[in-house]
Motif scaffolding. Structure first.
Motif, PDB file in Angstrom:
ATOM      1  N   ALA A 113      -9.979  47.959  23.526  1.00 10.77           N
ATOM      2  CA  ALA A 113     -10.024  46.855  22.554  1.00 10.77           C
ATOM      3  C   ALA A 113     -11.057  47.124  21.463  1.00 10.77           C
ATOM      4  O   ALA A 113     -10.851  46.759  20.301  1.00 10.77           O
ATOM      5  CB  ALA A 113     -10.327  45.541  23.263  1.00 10.77           C
ATOM      6  N   GLN A 115     -11.962  50.115  20.293  1.00 11.99           N
ATOM      7  CA  GLN A 115     -11.431  51.107  19.349  1.00 11.99           C
ATOM      8  C   GLN A 115     -10.502  50.414  18.354  1.00 11.99           C
ATOM      9  O   GLN A 115     -10.562  50.644  17.146  1.00 11.99           O
ATOM     10  CB  GLN A 115     -10.676  52.234  20.067  1.00 11.99           C
ATOM     11  CG  GLN A 115     -10.052  53.185  19.058  1.00 11.99           C
ATOM     12  CD  GLN A 115      -9.449  54.485  19.590  1.00 11.99           C
ATOM     13  OE1 GLN A 115      -9.136  55.348  18.797  1.00 11.99           O
ATOM     14  NE2 GLN A 115      -9.285  54.646  20.877  1.00 11.99           N
ATOM     15  N   CYS A 116      -9.653  49.551  18.881  1.00  6.21           N
ATOM     16  CA  CYS A 116      -8.701  48.823  18.072  1.00  6.21           C
ATOM     17  C   CYS A 116      -9.412  47.947  17.037  1.00  6.21           C
ATOM     18  O   CYS A 116      -9.058  47.927  15.851  1.00  6.21           O
ATOM     19  CB  CYS A 116      -7.879  47.985  19.038  1.00  6.21           C
ATOM     20  SG  CYS A 116      -6.554  47.127  18.292  1.00  6.21           S
ATOM     21  N   PHE A 119     -10.780  49.883  14.005  1.00  8.61           N
ATOM     22  CA  PHE A 119      -9.824  50.180  12.938  1.00  8.61           C
ATOM     23  C   PHE A 119      -9.478  48.929  12.133  1.00  8.61           C
ATOM     24  O   PHE A 119      -9.268  48.991  10.922  1.00  8.61           O
ATOM     25  CB  PHE A 119      -8.573  50.855  13.508  1.00  8.61           C
ATOM     26  CG  PHE A 119      -8.809  52.309  13.853  1.00  8.61           C
ATOM     27  CD1 PHE A 119      -8.967  53.239  12.835  1.00  8.61           C
ATOM     28  CD2 PHE A 119      -8.919  52.734  15.166  1.00  8.61           C
ATOM     29  CE1 PHE A 119      -9.203  54.578  13.124  1.00  8.61           C
ATOM     30  CE2 PHE A 119      -9.162  54.073  15.467  1.00  8.61           C
ATOM     31  CZ  PHE A 119      -9.304  54.999  14.448  1.00  8.61           C
ATOM     32  N   ASP A 120      -9.431  47.789  12.812  1.00 10.79           N
ATOM     33  CA  ASP A 120      -9.165  46.528  12.115  1.00 10.79           C
ATOM     34  C   ASP A 120     -10.272  46.255  11.089  1.00 10.79           C
ATOM     35  O   ASP A 120     -10.001  45.958   9.916  1.00 10.79           O
ATOM     36  CB  ASP A 120      -9.097  45.403  13.164  1.00 10.79           C
ATOM     37  CG  ASP A 120      -8.533  44.114  12.593  1.00 10.79           C
ATOM     38  OD1 ASP A 120      -8.098  44.111  11.427  1.00 10.79           O
ATOM     39  OD2 ASP A 120      -8.532  43.096  13.315  1.00 10.79           O
ATOM     40  N   ALA A 123     -10.176  48.721   8.173  1.00 13.75           N
ATOM     41  CA  ALA A 123      -9.080  48.457   7.234  1.00 13.75           C
ATOM     42  C   ALA A 123      -9.466  47.338   6.277  1.00 13.75           C
ATOM     43  O   ALA A 123      -9.259  47.420   5.065  1.00 13.75           O
ATOM     44  CB  ALA A 123      -7.803  48.098   7.986  1.00 13.75           C
ATOM     45  N   GLN A 124     -10.071  46.287   6.838  1.00 13.98           N
ATOM     46  CA  GLN A 124     -10.458  45.142   6.019  1.00 13.98           C
ATOM     47  C   GLN A 124     -11.577  45.522   5.045  1.00 13.98           C
ATOM     48  O   GLN A 124     -11.545  45.129   3.884  1.00 13.98           O
ATOM     49  CB  GLN A 124     -10.925  44.009   6.941  1.00 13.98           C
ATOM     50  CG  GLN A 124     -10.597  42.650   6.384  1.00 13.98           C
ATOM     51  CD  GLN A 124     -11.110  41.527   7.278  1.00 13.98           C
ATOM     52  OE1 GLN A 124     -11.522  41.768   8.426  1.00 13.98           O
ATOM     53  NE2 GLN A 124     -11.106  40.325   6.769  1.00 13.98           N
ATOM     54  N   GLY A 127     -10.127  47.804   2.096  1.00  8.51           N
ATOM     55  CA  GLY A 127      -9.313  47.199   1.034  1.00  8.51           C
ATOM     56  C   GLY A 127      -8.388  48.235   0.419  1.00  8.51           C
ATOM     57  O   GLY A 127      -7.634  48.889   1.143  1.00  8.51           O
ATOM     58  N   ALA A 130      -8.339  51.570   2.020  1.00 12.63           N
ATOM     59  CA  ALA A 130      -8.115  51.530   3.481  1.00 12.63           C
ATOM     60  C   ALA A 130      -7.499  52.819   4.009  1.00 12.63           C
ATOM     61  O   ALA A 130      -7.926  53.339   5.047  1.00 12.63           O
ATOM     62  CB  ALA A 130      -7.242  50.330   3.846  1.00 12.63           C
ATOM     63  N   GLU A 131      -6.516  53.360   3.305  1.00 13.39           N
ATOM     64  CA  GLU A 131      -5.852  54.559   3.808  1.00 13.39           C
ATOM     65  C   GLU A 131      -6.870  55.685   4.012  1.00 13.39           C
ATOM     66  O   GLU A 131      -6.942  56.287   5.087  1.00 13.39           O
ATOM     67  CB  GLU A 131      -4.736  55.025   2.849  1.00 13.39           C
ATOM     68  CG  GLU A 131      -4.009  56.250   3.389  1.00 13.39           C
ATOM     69  CD  GLU A 131      -2.994  56.846   2.408  1.00 13.39           C
ATOM     70  OE1 GLU A 131      -2.821  56.296   1.311  1.00 13.39           O
ATOM     71  OE2 GLU A 131      -2.407  57.891   2.756  1.00 13.39           O
ATOM     72  N   ILE A 134      -9.564  54.748   6.812  1.00 16.48           N
ATOM     73  CA  ILE A 134      -9.005  54.801   8.177  1.00 16.48           C
ATOM     74  C   ILE A 134      -8.786  56.249   8.601  1.00 16.48           C
ATOM     75  O   ILE A 134      -9.105  56.645   9.715  1.00 16.48           O
ATOM     76  CB  ILE A 134      -7.659  54.030   8.241  1.00 16.48           C
ATOM     77  CG1 ILE A 134      -7.890  52.531   8.088  1.00 16.48           C
ATOM     78  CG2 ILE A 134      -6.906  54.342   9.545  1.00 16.48           C
ATOM     79  CD1 ILE A 134      -8.529  51.854   9.262  1.00 16.48           C
ATOM     80  N   ARG A 135      -8.248  57.046   7.697  1.00 19.69           N
ATOM     81  CA  ARG A 135      -7.971  58.444   8.063  1.00 19.69           C
ATOM     82  C   ARG A 135      -9.275  59.205   8.315  1.00 19.69           C
ATOM     83  O   ARG A 135      -9.357  60.053   9.194  1.00 19.69           O
ATOM     84  CB  ARG A 135      -7.137  59.125   6.973  1.00 19.69           C
ATOM     85  CG  ARG A 135      -5.779  58.424   6.800  1.00 19.69           C
ATOM     86  CD  ARG A 135      -4.725  59.359   6.292  1.00 19.69           C
ATOM     87  NE  ARG A 135      -4.391  60.330   7.320  1.00 19.69           N
ATOM     88  CZ  ARG A 135      -3.793  61.490   7.090  1.00 19.69           C
ATOM     89  NH1 ARG A 135      -3.508  61.837   5.861  1.00 19.69           N
ATOM     90  NH2 ARG A 135      -3.521  62.302   8.089  1.00 19.69           N
ATOM     91  N   LEU A 137     -12.038  57.918   9.547  1.00 21.83           N
ATOM     92  CA  LEU A 137     -12.509  57.487  10.873  1.00 21.83           C
ATOM     93  C   LEU A 137     -11.639  58.079  11.985  1.00 21.83           C
ATOM     94  O   LEU A 137     -12.139  58.548  13.006  1.00 21.83           O
ATOM     95  CB  LEU A 137     -12.487  55.954  10.943  1.00 21.83           C
ATOM     96  CG  LEU A 137     -13.010  55.311  12.234  1.00 21.83           C
ATOM     97  CD1 LEU A 137     -14.483  55.637  12.452  1.00 21.83           C
ATOM     98  CD2 LEU A 137     -12.818  53.792  12.207  1.00 21.83           C
ATOM     99  N   ALA A 138     -10.315  58.061  11.781  1.00 17.46           N
ATOM    100  CA  ALA A 138      -9.398  58.520  12.823  1.00 17.46           C
ATOM    101  C   ALA A 138      -9.561  60.025  13.060  1.00 17.46           C
ATOM    102  O   ALA A 138      -9.593  60.482  14.211  1.00 17.46           O
ATOM    103  CB  ALA A 138      -7.954  58.206  12.428  1.00 17.46           C
ATOM    104  N   GLN A 139      -9.668  60.784  11.984  1.00 15.60           N
ATOM    105  CA  GLN A 139      -9.746  62.232  12.173  1.00 15.60           C
ATOM    106  C   GLN A 139     -11.077  62.654  12.773  1.00 15.60           C
ATOM    107  O   GLN A 139     -11.151  63.642  13.508  1.00 15.60           O
ATOM    108  CB  GLN A 139      -9.397  62.944  10.870  1.00 15.60           C
ATOM    109  CG  GLN A 139      -7.883  62.811  10.641  1.00 15.60           C
ATOM    110  CD  GLN A 139      -7.398  63.314   9.313  1.00 15.60           C
ATOM    111  OE1 GLN A 139      -8.105  63.984   8.583  1.00 15.60           O
ATOM    112  NE2 GLN A 139      -6.171  62.961   8.976  1.00 15.60           N
TER     113      GLN A 139
END
Lengths: 287, 287
Positions: A113, A115-116, A119-120, A123-124, A127, A130-131, A134-135, A137-139
């Motif tokens: 939860a 980790q989820c 990302f939420d 993203a906020q 703005g 965000a793309e 997020i990328r 952080l994810a990578q």
């Protein structure tokens, strides 16, 4: 640093679901895992990089939120790393680890939860960026970043101490996320590619420093000082710089990285103040 | 449906890191967990909703990627749910579960890396809609969605079969993510608020249907048919519709939801074709 730590804690407390919201135990355990202390290095790096790249400081609140997102992600990784099947730790920040306090099933879900939520929040905060955010952080945190580093770290247990392998493990396990913080500060500031490249180098240098210092402290500090079990790396046969080169050489290696970081900081002029203070603070931990 | 299933598998195979990339075992296990079959219901819902809202179908590739992101997220949840501390399952899709095949520590990291990859893929697919798409996915799968539902499901074990509580568990555990798929199809199509609201209702109706059918199949199908252990809910004392109302009433409940879904589909006219086929397929599973 203490100031940013306080701001981060206050904001994280707002972001996390309340304890009286169902499922209450899950939310209580999430708050326990995130709000139980910690140096908040990652939000500090994010904000310091932002100030270095955008001294005017517009949009600072969003950057603090981005730092909080990274901190949530870091918190999830600690909860899962502490699990019995992983590092099997009972103590963290001078308290019981999440699974010791709430049970293993809950701790797995707490990590998932968090980790989820990370990302939420990112993203906020991102703005229209965000793309990219997020990328980033994810990578930094996926199978070719933090999680991959944790896997290599486990696979390395008991193996020959190889400096190249240690560098790879450290770069993925800790370095990638800290480097992402430095880059995210730049991204939120709208930094030029050249500046972003310098922030990337800064992040890498302090990421290495941070991990080497952590490994040194594991061999030299007391459990009370660190708030968690010590001498763990040696017992588990982990690959570390102190293990490969001895404490003295490892210390020299951290200081070398510190000098690298300071050279990069100089190019930022007086806007690099926070980057420098942070670098000094990290080196102070082992001197 | 079979067509979309094939497309999804091909795209997932491209998206997932190769087996020969370090850490090889982690990547092999990630591919094992994702590419080992499955009905790919979630990408089908996403694409069906997209077609209903944007019959021209521009940007379909991005929508397939969004569906793949949800499928990665779903796959992570199965890996973690199967862990010994959670549902402790040895069999899934007629093969060993991930932790039985690769060990518990690797399975925890596989789940973590898959969740992360899901957000990466969704951000890239979303482009200038990344903020909205990521938040949709995160909120459906976090502590007030899928993960929260898993927690309530565990907490409910052995308790009194209460229909209101079952509805809440189902809505969070399975319904939230399926509803998000339906909404994401609409979001990628640039659907109006009114259309998005209808897609939300459709997703809720088929999400319920899907979970009720799953619970009925757990009590009526053979282990070979489902590719996993059966009669598990009863043994674990889980809260389910068949447990609360008996099989016949549960079946009637699923059919009632099917009728609701069909009413909503009618408003889409002939563009609702895929939404209708999917609804029929889901009801067929228990008839």
């Amino acid at each position: 640093m203490a100031e940013v730590g306080k701001e981060t804690n206050a904001r994280l407390s707002e972001i996390l679901p309340r304890k009286d919201q169902r499922p209450e135990v899950l939310h209580e355990a999430m708050r326990y895992a995130v709000l139980g202390g910690g140096k908040r290095i990652r939000p500090v790096v994010t904000l310091a990089a932002f100030h270095a790249a955008a001294p005017e400081g517009a949009g600072r609140e969003k950057v603090l939120d981005a730092g909080c997102a990274v901190e949530l992600l870091h918190a999830y990784s600690l909860v899962h790393d502490d699990l019995p099947a992983m590092d099997n730790d009972a103590l963290r920040r001078n308290r019981l680890t999440c699974h010791k306090a709430f049970g293993e099933a809950t701790a797995i879900l707490v990590g998932d939860a968090l980790q989820c939520l990370a990302f939420d929040v990112m993203a906020q905060a991102g703005g229209d960026k965000a793309e990219v955010a997020i990328r980033e952080l994810a990578q930094a945190s996926g199978s070719l970043g933090m999680v991959g580093g944790q896997m290599l770290d486990m696979e390395g247990e008991g193996k020959h101490q190889d400096v190249q392998e240690i560098e790879l493990i450290d770069r993925w396990k800790t370095g990638a996320l800290i480097t992402a913080c430095s880059r995210l500060g730049g991204i939120f500031a709208g930094a030029s590619d050249a500046r972003l490249e310098r922030l990337t180098q800064y992040g890498r240098a302090i990421g290495f420093m941070y991990q080497i210092c952590d490994d040194i402290l594991d061999t030299t500090a007391t459990s009370q000082q660190l708030g968690k079990a010590t001498r763990k790396d040696d017992k588990a046969g982990k690959l570390t710089y102190p293990g490969a080169l001895g404490e003295k050489e490892a210390r020299a290696m951290a200081q070398k990285r510190g000098v690298e970081a300071q050279q990069i900081i100089r190019e930022f002029g007086k806007e690099g103040l926070y980057l420098r203070l942070l670098c000094d603070y990290l080196l102070d931990r082992i001197s």
